[in-house]
Design a protein around this motif. Structure first.
Motif, PDB file in Angstrom:
ATOM      1  N   THR A 102      20.849  82.435  -9.719  1.00  0.00           N
ATOM      2  CA  THR A 102      20.032  83.645  -9.574  1.00  0.00           C
ATOM      3  C   THR A 102      20.288  84.607 -10.744  1.00  0.00           C
ATOM      4  OG1 THR A 102      20.286  83.365  -7.201  1.00  0.00           O
ATOM      5  CG2 THR A 102      19.331  85.428  -7.918  1.00  0.00           C
ATOM      6  N   ARG A 103      21.553  84.719 -11.133  1.00  0.00           N
ATOM      7  CA  ARG A 103      21.875  85.616 -12.265  1.00  0.00           C
ATOM      8  C   ARG A 103      21.277  85.089 -13.560  1.00  0.00           C
ATOM      9  NH1 ARG A 103      28.096  87.144 -11.085  1.00  0.00           N
ATOM     10  NH2 ARG A 103      27.689  88.722  -9.508  1.00  0.00           N
ATOM     11  N   ALA A 104      21.380  83.772 -13.766  1.00  0.00           N
ATOM     12  CA  ALA A 104      20.808  83.187 -14.992  1.00  0.00           C
ATOM     13  C   ALA A 104      19.299  83.436 -15.004  1.00  0.00           C
ATOM     14  CB  ALA A 104      21.114  81.702 -15.058  1.00  0.00           C
ATOM     15  N   ALA A 105      18.660  83.314 -13.826  1.00  0.00           N
ATOM     16  CA  ALA A 105      17.215  83.567 -13.739  1.00  0.00           C
ATOM     17  C   ALA A 105      16.924  85.023 -14.088  1.00  0.00           C
ATOM     18  CB  ALA A 105      16.698  83.226 -12.347  1.00  0.00           C
ATOM     19  N   MET A 106      17.712  85.947 -13.530  1.00  0.00           N
ATOM     20  CA  MET A 106      17.462  87.378 -13.779  1.00  0.00           C
ATOM     21  C   MET A 106      17.591  87.719 -15.258  1.00  0.00           C
ATOM     22  SD  MET A 106      16.503  88.676 -10.987  1.00  0.00           S
ATOM     23  CE  MET A 106      16.453  90.425 -11.358  1.00  0.00           C
ATOM     24  N   ARG A 107      18.508  87.029 -15.975  1.00  0.00           N
ATOM     25  CA  ARG A 107      18.613  87.352 -17.417  1.00  0.00           C
ATOM     26  C   ARG A 107      17.777  86.406 -18.268  1.00  0.00           C
ATOM     27  NH1 ARG A 107      23.793  84.968 -16.336  1.00  0.00           N
ATOM     28  NH2 ARG A 107      23.891  83.214 -17.771  1.00  0.00           N
ATOM     29  N   LEU A 108      16.898  85.633 -17.630  1.00  0.00           N
ATOM     30  CA  LEU A 108      15.943  84.742 -18.311  1.00  0.00           C
ATOM     31  C   LEU A 108      16.666  83.733 -19.206  1.00  0.00           C
ATOM     32  CD1 LEU A 108      13.167  87.361 -19.233  1.00  0.00           C
ATOM     33  CD2 LEU A 108      13.239  85.837 -17.253  1.00  0.00           C
ATOM     34  N   ASP A 109      17.793  83.235 -18.716  1.00  0.00           N
ATOM     35  CA  ASP A 109      18.612  82.302 -19.488  1.00  0.00           C
ATOM     36  C   ASP A 109      18.276  80.874 -19.040  1.00  0.00           C
ATOM     37  OD1 ASP A 109      20.568  80.770 -20.652  1.00  0.00           O
ATOM     38  OD2 ASP A 109      22.183  82.192 -20.232  1.00  0.00           O
ATOM     39  N   ALA A 110      17.242  80.292 -19.675  1.00  0.00           N
ATOM     40  CA  ALA A 110      16.750  78.980 -19.231  1.00  0.00           C
ATOM     41  C   ALA A 110      17.802  77.890 -19.411  1.00  0.00           C
ATOM     42  CB  ALA A 110      15.482  78.620 -20.004  1.00  0.00           C
ATOM     43  N   GLN A 111      18.588  77.982 -20.496  1.00  0.00           N
ATOM     44  CA  GLN A 111      19.578  76.929 -20.723  1.00  0.00           C
ATOM     45  C   GLN A 111      20.632  76.931 -19.618  1.00  0.00           C
ATOM     46  OE1 GLN A 111      19.217  74.425 -22.903  1.00  0.00           O
ATOM     47  NE2 GLN A 111      20.906  73.583 -21.704  1.00  0.00           N
ATOM     48  N   ALA A 112      21.096  78.108 -19.243  1.00  0.00           N
ATOM     49  CA  ALA A 112      22.093  78.178 -18.159  1.00  0.00           C
ATOM     50  C   ALA A 112      21.485  77.641 -16.862  1.00  0.00           C
ATOM     51  CB  ALA A 112      22.564  79.621 -17.970  1.00  0.00           C
ATOM     52  N   MET A 113      20.216  77.969 -16.606  1.00  0.00           N
ATOM     53  CA  MET A 113      19.566  77.462 -15.381  1.00  0.00           C
ATOM     54  C   MET A 113      19.501  75.942 -15.417  1.00  0.00           C
ATOM     55  SD  MET A 113      16.467  79.975 -14.324  1.00  0.00           S
ATOM     56  CE  MET A 113      15.819  80.526 -15.862  1.00  0.00           C
ATOM     57  N   ARG A 114      19.113  75.385 -16.584  1.00  0.00           N
ATOM     58  CA  ARG A 114      19.038  73.913 -16.717  1.00  0.00           C
ATOM     59  C   ARG A 114      20.384  73.283 -16.421  1.00  0.00           C
ATOM     60  NH1 ARG A 114      16.580  74.735 -21.997  1.00  0.00           N
ATOM     61  NH2 ARG A 114      14.439  75.201 -21.487  1.00  0.00           N
ATOM     62  N   ASP A 115      21.450  73.883 -16.979  1.00  0.00           N
ATOM     63  CA  ASP A 115      22.792  73.315 -16.775  1.00  0.00           C
ATOM     64  C   ASP A 115      23.152  73.328 -15.292  1.00  0.00           C
ATOM     65  OD1 ASP A 115      22.944  72.996 -19.482  1.00  0.00           O
ATOM     66  OD2 ASP A 115      24.207  74.767 -19.828  1.00  0.00           O
ATOM     67  N   ILE A 116      22.904  74.458 -14.638  1.00  0.00           N
ATOM     68  CA  ILE A 116      23.286  74.591 -13.221  1.00  0.00           C
ATOM     69  C   ILE A 116      22.476  73.603 -12.377  1.00  0.00           C
ATOM     70  CG2 ILE A 116      23.211  76.145 -11.215  1.00  0.00           C
ATOM     71  CD1 ILE A 116      23.721  78.464 -13.274  1.00  0.00           C
ATOM     72  N   LEU A 117      21.168  73.524 -12.645  1.00  0.00           N
ATOM     73  CA  LEU A 117      20.314  72.642 -11.833  1.00  0.00           C
ATOM     74  C   LEU A 117      20.645  71.173 -12.081  1.00  0.00           C
ATOM     75  CD1 LEU A 117      16.954  74.585 -12.216  1.00  0.00           C
ATOM     76  CD2 LEU A 117      18.299  74.316 -10.127  1.00  0.00           C
ATOM     77  N   GLY A 118      20.887  70.826 -13.345  1.00  0.00           N
ATOM     78  CA  GLY A 118      21.227  69.442 -13.671  1.00  0.00           C
ATOM     79  C   GLY A 118      22.508  69.023 -12.956  1.00  0.00           C
ATOM     80  N   THR A 119      23.512  69.900 -13.012  1.00  0.00           N
ATOM     81  CA  THR A 119      24.788  69.594 -12.359  1.00  0.00           C
ATOM     82  C   THR A 119      24.589  69.489 -10.844  1.00  0.00           C
ATOM     83  OG1 THR A 119      25.886  70.868 -14.059  1.00  0.00           O
ATOM     84  CG2 THR A 119      27.189  70.351 -12.121  1.00  0.00           C
ATOM     85  N   ALA A 120      23.813  70.412 -10.278  1.00  0.00           N
ATOM     86  CA  ALA A 120      23.604  70.397  -8.815  1.00  0.00           C
ATOM     87  C   ALA A 120      22.955  69.081  -8.387  1.00  0.00           C
ATOM     88  CB  ALA A 120      22.744  71.587  -8.394  1.00  0.00           C
ATOM     89  N   ILE A 121      21.952  68.629  -9.124  1.00  0.00           N
ATOM     90  CA  ILE A 121      21.275  67.379  -8.755  1.00  0.00           C
ATOM     91  C   ILE A 121      22.224  66.195  -8.930  1.00  0.00           C
ATOM     92  CG2 ILE A 121      19.411  65.779  -9.409  1.00  0.00           C
ATOM     93  CD1 ILE A 121      17.641  68.208  -9.935  1.00  0.00           C
ATOM     94  N   ARG A 122      22.981  66.202 -10.030  1.00  0.00           N
ATOM     95  CA  ARG A 122      23.911  65.090 -10.276  1.00  0.00           C
ATOM     96  C   ARG A 122      24.990  65.030  -9.189  1.00  0.00           C
ATOM     97  NH1 ARG A 122      24.203  66.481 -15.273  1.00  0.00           N
ATOM     98  NH2 ARG A 122      26.155  67.602 -15.054  1.00  0.00           N
ATOM     99  N   GLU A 123      25.542  66.184  -8.864  1.00  0.00           N
ATOM    100  CA  GLU A 123      26.696  66.175  -7.956  1.00  0.00           C
ATOM    101  C   GLU A 123      26.305  66.122  -6.480  1.00  0.00           C
ATOM    102  OE1 GLU A 123      29.143  69.495  -8.996  1.00  0.00           O
ATOM    103  OE2 GLU A 123      29.891  68.493 -10.808  1.00  0.00           O
ATOM    104  N   ARG A 124      25.161  66.688  -6.126  1.00  0.00           N
ATOM    105  CA  ARG A 124      24.808  66.777  -4.703  1.00  0.00           C
ATOM    106  C   ARG A 124      23.680  65.852  -4.304  1.00  0.00           C
ATOM    107  NH1 ARG A 124      26.115  72.456  -3.013  1.00  0.00           N
ATOM    108  NH2 ARG A 124      27.292  73.261  -4.755  1.00  0.00           N
ATOM    109  N   LEU A 157       9.932  81.626 -14.810  1.00  0.00           N
ATOM    110  CA  LEU A 157      10.889  80.820 -15.579  1.00  0.00           C
ATOM    111  C   LEU A 157      11.763  79.983 -14.642  1.00  0.00           C
ATOM    112  CD1 LEU A 157      11.601  80.259 -18.524  1.00  0.00           C
ATOM    113  CD2 LEU A 157      13.457  81.915 -18.325  1.00  0.00           C
ATOM    114  N   LEU A 158      12.153  80.568 -13.515  1.00  0.00           N
ATOM    115  CA  LEU A 158      12.949  79.783 -12.554  1.00  0.00           C
ATOM    116  C   LEU A 158      12.126  78.601 -12.049  1.00  0.00           C
ATOM    117  CD1 LEU A 158      15.418  79.297 -10.737  1.00  0.00           C
ATOM    118  CD2 LEU A 158      14.484  80.963  -9.119  1.00  0.00           C
ATOM    119  N   SER A 159      10.853  78.858 -11.690  1.00  0.00           N
ATOM    120  CA  SER A 159       9.989  77.769 -11.200  1.00  0.00           C
ATOM    121  C   SER A 159       9.874  76.666 -12.240  1.00  0.00           C
ATOM    122  CB  SER A 159       8.569  78.264 -10.923  1.00  0.00           C
ATOM    123  OG  SER A 159       8.586  79.318 -10.042  1.00  0.00           O
TER     124      SER A 159
END
Ligand code: B12
Length: 290
Positions: A102-124, A157-159
């Motif tokens: 949510t914080r990465a989304a609020m600061r429009l940090d697409a790379q951080a969002m990609r990292d978090i989402l990629g890890t979440a899908i890989r791990e969970r 951007l989050l979507s």
């Protein structure tokens, strides 16, 4: 600040939030000042401030305001419980992931969002990543928009980043027998994208048509591909016309399963022969079993 009672301005300064935010929390969620002094506006007591701190902490972590307010209002008052228990919150790992996203989304940090989402899908896996990480972040961002009529760019951007992360899941091979489409004029597609990715992870291929599929185009696609199942997503009542489902049912060669998914469809009875899907896990189980 045992006896101290604060004006709205002083309470806002102490918490580091805008006075308008306090007003919104008061009007929408009942988190208002409780001390009344004649001739003055109501003031925030120590108990009120405790509740506001819980509200502020949880909303900053990405918890939806209505849910955060419910926790805040459930805080015991100081007099009845000298050592208030901290509000219980989601499991730390999931909570910090959602907060980070949510914080990465609020600061429009697409790379951080990609990292978090990629890890979440890989791990969970897709299903838990969607339910435990993406859904709470999307709802938090949606609530923030609703409360402020701002941050549309954050939502977009989050979507977009969620779409990319789900699309990166390897496609299942084979001839797809499941057709996934959004209802006519419906632009919300992320839950369908999650469904397609979850099925792909389970080795089930799908045809995902995405947003705003006109009724006739859907019928043409059914006639051309002969799917065993069709899932039609409606997010908003404005797009949840059950007539679209009835037209699929009445097609010359209807699919075995016609499912209505999403909160946009009417709550009561749907046309006969239509199955309602209410969650991702249920949808995956049913479709994978076909
Ligand atoms: C992302 C988003 C967008 C993106 C969509 C991008 C995309 N590719 O999908 C964009 C920016 C395009 C968008 C546009 C709009 N949006 Co919008 N959007 C959202 C947001 C933030 C997330 C949507 C989402 O994916 N939800 C899915 C999950 C997270 O939520 P859910 O559906 O409630 O989940 C429940 C069930 O559906 C089920 N479930 C969850 N996943 C799955 C999966 C399957 C397979 C199944 C069966 C069930 C299931 O479980 C949940 C618990 O019950 C929501 C906020 C929200 N609270 O949903 C607003 C929201 C849906 N949008 C809203 C609005 C108003 C709009 C616009 C009209 C805004 C505008 N003024 O232009 C337009 C719509 C235009 C149109 N013609 O459709 C409102 C809808 C209010 C209403 N009920 O009508 C919401 C709720 C925001 C708000 N709080 O005001 N939006």
């Amino acid at each position: 600040m045992a006896d101290e009672a604060l004006s709205a301005g002083a309470a806002a300064r102490r918490l580091g939030v805008a006075v308008t935010t306090l007003r919104t929390w008061h009007q929408r969620y009942g988190l208002g000042p409780s001390r009344h002094e004649s001739g003055h506006h109501r003031r925030y007591t120590a108990d009120d401030m405790d509740r506001l701190q819980v509200m502020q902490r949880l909303t900053a972590q990405g918890v939806a305001p209505a849910e955060a307010a419910a926790w805040a209002l459930a805080q015991p008052a100081r007099a009845s419980a000298p050592e208030p228990q901290p509000a219980p919150a989601p499991a730390p790992d999931q909570q910090s992931t959602v907060r980070g996203l949510t914080r990465a989304a609020m600061r429009l940090d697409a790379q951080a969002m990609r990292d978090i989402l990629g890890t979440a899908i890989r791990e969970r896996g897709v299903m838990a990543a969607w339910t435990d990480v993406m859904t709470p972040a999307l709802i938090a961002v949606g609530d923030r928009y609703e409360a402020t009529l701002r941050f549309v760019e954050v939502e977009h951007l989050l979507s977009r980043t969620v779409t990319e992360a789900l699309a990166a899941v390897q496609h299942a091979t084979g001839s797809p027998r499941i057709l996934l489409a959004a209802a006519d004029e419906e632009q919300h597609t992320l839950p369908l994208e999650a469904l397609a990715a979850a099925l792909a992870q389970g080795g089930v291929p799908t045809r995902l048509f995405g947003a705003r599929v006109p009724s006739q185009a859907l019928l043409d696609a059914i006639a051309r591909t002969g799917p065993a199942a069709v899932v039609l997503w409606s997010q908003r009542p404005a797009t949840g016309d059950p007539g679209q489902l009835a037209r699929v049912r009445d097609a010359p060669h209807p699919p075995l399963l016609i499912a209505a998914a999403g909160p946009g469809w009417p709550e009561g009875d749907l046309p006969t022969g239509i199955t309602r899907l209410t969650g991702l896990t249920e949808a995956v189980q049913l479709l994978a079993s076909l």
